[in-house]
Enzyme design. Sequence first.
Site, PDB file in Angstrom:
ATOM      1  N   LYS A  69       0.798  -1.230   0.000  1.00 41.19           N
ATOM      2  CA  LYS A  69       0.000   0.000   0.000  1.00 41.19           C
ATOM      3  C   LYS A  69       0.830   1.281   0.000  1.00 41.19           C
ATOM      4  O   LYS A  69       0.359   2.334  -0.460  1.00 41.19           O
ATOM      5  CB  LYS A  69      -0.937   0.005   1.214  1.00 41.19           C
ATOM      6  CG  LYS A  69      -2.071  -1.002   1.145  1.00 41.19           C
ATOM      7  CD  LYS A  69      -3.143  -0.573   0.161  1.00 41.19           C
ATOM      8  CE  LYS A  69      -4.388  -1.440   0.275  1.00 41.19           C
ATOM      9  NZ  LYS A  69      -5.466  -0.976  -0.615  1.00 41.19           N
ATOM     10  N   SER A  94      -8.840  -0.418   6.684  1.00 38.51           N
ATOM     11  CA  SER A  94      -8.805  -1.345   7.807  1.00 38.51           C
ATOM     12  C   SER A  94      -7.410  -1.461   8.408  1.00 38.51           C
ATOM     13  O   SER A  94      -7.244  -2.047   9.471  1.00 38.51           O
ATOM     14  CB  SER A  94      -9.281  -2.743   7.363  1.00 38.51           C
ATOM     15  OG  SER A  94      -8.362  -3.294   6.437  1.00 38.51           O
ATOM     16  N   GLU A 220      -9.633 -14.242  -4.025  1.00 34.34           N
ATOM     17  CA  GLU A 220     -10.481 -13.667  -2.984  1.00 34.34           C
ATOM     18  C   GLU A 220     -10.772 -14.721  -1.917  1.00 34.34           C
ATOM     19  O   GLU A 220     -10.788 -15.919  -2.216  1.00 34.34           O
ATOM     20  CB  GLU A 220     -11.815 -13.189  -3.563  1.00 34.34           C
ATOM     21  CG  GLU A 220     -11.713 -11.997  -4.479  1.00 34.34           C
ATOM     22  CD  GLU A 220     -13.093 -11.511  -4.909  1.00 34.34           C
ATOM     23  OE1 GLU A 220     -13.430 -10.360  -4.605  1.00 34.34           O
ATOM     24  OE2 GLU A 220     -13.827 -12.288  -5.554  1.00 34.34           O
ATOM     25  N   GLY A 224     -15.671 -13.315   0.796  1.00 35.14           N
ATOM     26  CA  GLY A 224     -15.606 -11.986   0.181  1.00 35.14           C
ATOM     27  C   GLY A 224     -15.423 -12.055  -1.315  1.00 35.14           C
ATOM     28  O   GLY A 224     -14.446 -11.535  -1.858  1.00 35.14           O
ATOM     29  N   ASP A 226     -16.844 -10.611  -3.880  1.00 33.85           N
ATOM     30  CA  ASP A 226     -17.553  -9.550  -4.593  1.00 33.85           C
ATOM     31  C   ASP A 226     -17.019  -9.347  -6.014  1.00 33.85           C
ATOM     32  O   ASP A 226     -17.790  -9.093  -6.937  1.00 33.85           O
ATOM     33  CB  ASP A 226     -17.476  -8.229  -3.814  1.00 33.85           C
ATOM     34  CG  ASP A 226     -16.048  -7.823  -3.487  1.00 33.85           C
ATOM     35  OD1 ASP A 226     -15.411  -8.547  -2.697  1.00 33.85           O
ATOM     36  OD2 ASP A 226     -15.572  -6.806  -4.007  1.00 33.85           O
ATOM     37  N   SER A 320       1.179  -9.839  -0.495  1.00 34.80           N
ATOM     38  CA  SER A 320       0.831  -8.415  -0.461  1.00 34.80           C
ATOM     39  C   SER A 320       1.156  -7.716   0.853  1.00 34.80           C
ATOM     40  O   SER A 320       1.252  -6.490   0.887  1.00 34.80           O
ATOM     41  CB  SER A 320      -0.650  -8.222  -0.795  1.00 34.80           C
ATOM     42  OG  SER A 320      -1.461  -8.914   0.143  1.00 34.80           O
TER      43      SER A 320
END
Length: 334
Positions: A69, A94, A220, A224, A226, A320
């Site tokens: 990030k 989060s 995923e 979750g 989506d 990640s």
Amino acid sequence: MTPSPTGPTGPGSTDVPDVVTFDDVRDAARRLAGVAHRTPVLRSRTLDALAGAEVHLKCENFQRVGAFKFRGAYNALSRLSPEQLARGVVAYSSGNHAQAVALAARELGSHAVIVMPEDSPKSKTDATAGYGAEIVRYDRYTGDRVALGRQLAEERGLALIPPYEHPHIIAGQGTAALELIEETGPLDALLTPVGGGGLMAGSATAATALVPGIRMIGVEPEAGDDTLRSLAAGHPVTIPVPHTIADGQAIATPGELTFAVNRRLLDSVVLVSDDEIRAAMKFAFERLKIVTEPSGASALAALLAGRVTPLPARIGVIISGGNVGLERFLELLG
């Protein structure tokens, strides 16, 4: 690319473009040179044997703040005007984007306000505060973090830096895949965790430009899914807020901008269970000697669980992040 993010952005915003280009990723790489870590690519004969393929792990758990990030956050904040940096920034997250924005703001002489769920892991909350950010808490199951972030931006004159729904964020995240392929050469497939979709959108933009025909495979958690559902529907869909150990992937709907990129460039999305994520975290710790958080291990989990078919000969996997406290790590692995 559009102007710097100087106000509220996100789904439905009119001040973001509908395309992120490979040139944008290269430009982000230039901005990040000497600021972000060029993280290592790990190889393991044991992993190759178990997977049945030549595996290259891009270890973003060694990135600043312990996750990919920082790439997107610094790329976005570095484009703000001196006047906007003086007023400050706001983000919602989060944990990993929270830390990334807080550190990037500190590095650039700004101040960050971070909207975080009440149940964010303590290690991530403490780290965010340690970088000097002001933390505003909310209930992720009843609150609207986007609305709260936009409200704070408007009331205080802050620049809103969303976790994935902005081209500068996406381009910054894509530098991880750029570095990976620069080091390994052409890969047959790239396996990447998917939450809001920014890492995948940036990675796919870079990887498909460098290696035409590369298979882009998203991962995923089962709770979750989506993005998988959205790809099947042909448009972003919303699911109940997921209950999963992969807190970084507990997203109810993909971003509109990230989905537009991923719908075009993804080949498939596979799902992993929380138990498979735990097994991958244990394998990474015991055999690879690295610590991963649940979201950070999900792509590795998909490979170890045999979710990738047909299996490519040379595959890249993005680890990640590694932001998990000792107590939580022990609790997860029992």
